[in-house]
Scaffold this motif. Structure first.
Motif: not given
Length: 66
Positions: A26-28, A41-42, A35-36
């Motif tokens: 997730n950090t990588l 909007s993200v 983004s998953l």
């Protein structure tokens, strides 16, 4: 973590079939701006923020020349 550093770590893990924790993955992915989440909007928020940062950099650059 910078994009290139995250990319290199992910590439190494995949190439050598290393086990990677979900937290680390997730950090990588976040460092690589992947983004998953299916929400557009993200991405829009991210891009607007990047544009804002670039405008500030340009403004600072122009002010330092004067």
């Amino acid at each position: 973590m910078k994009y290139e550093q995250a990319k290199a770590q992910l590439k190494h893990a995949l190439k050598h079939q290393k086990t990677i924790s979900i937290t680390k993955l997730n950090t990588l992915l976040q460092s690589m701006n992947i983004s998953l989440e299916p929400s557009e909007s993200v991405e829009v928020k991210y891009l607007k923020n990047e544009i804002k940062k670039l405008r500030k950099q340009l403004k600072r650059g122009n002010e330092s020349e004067h």
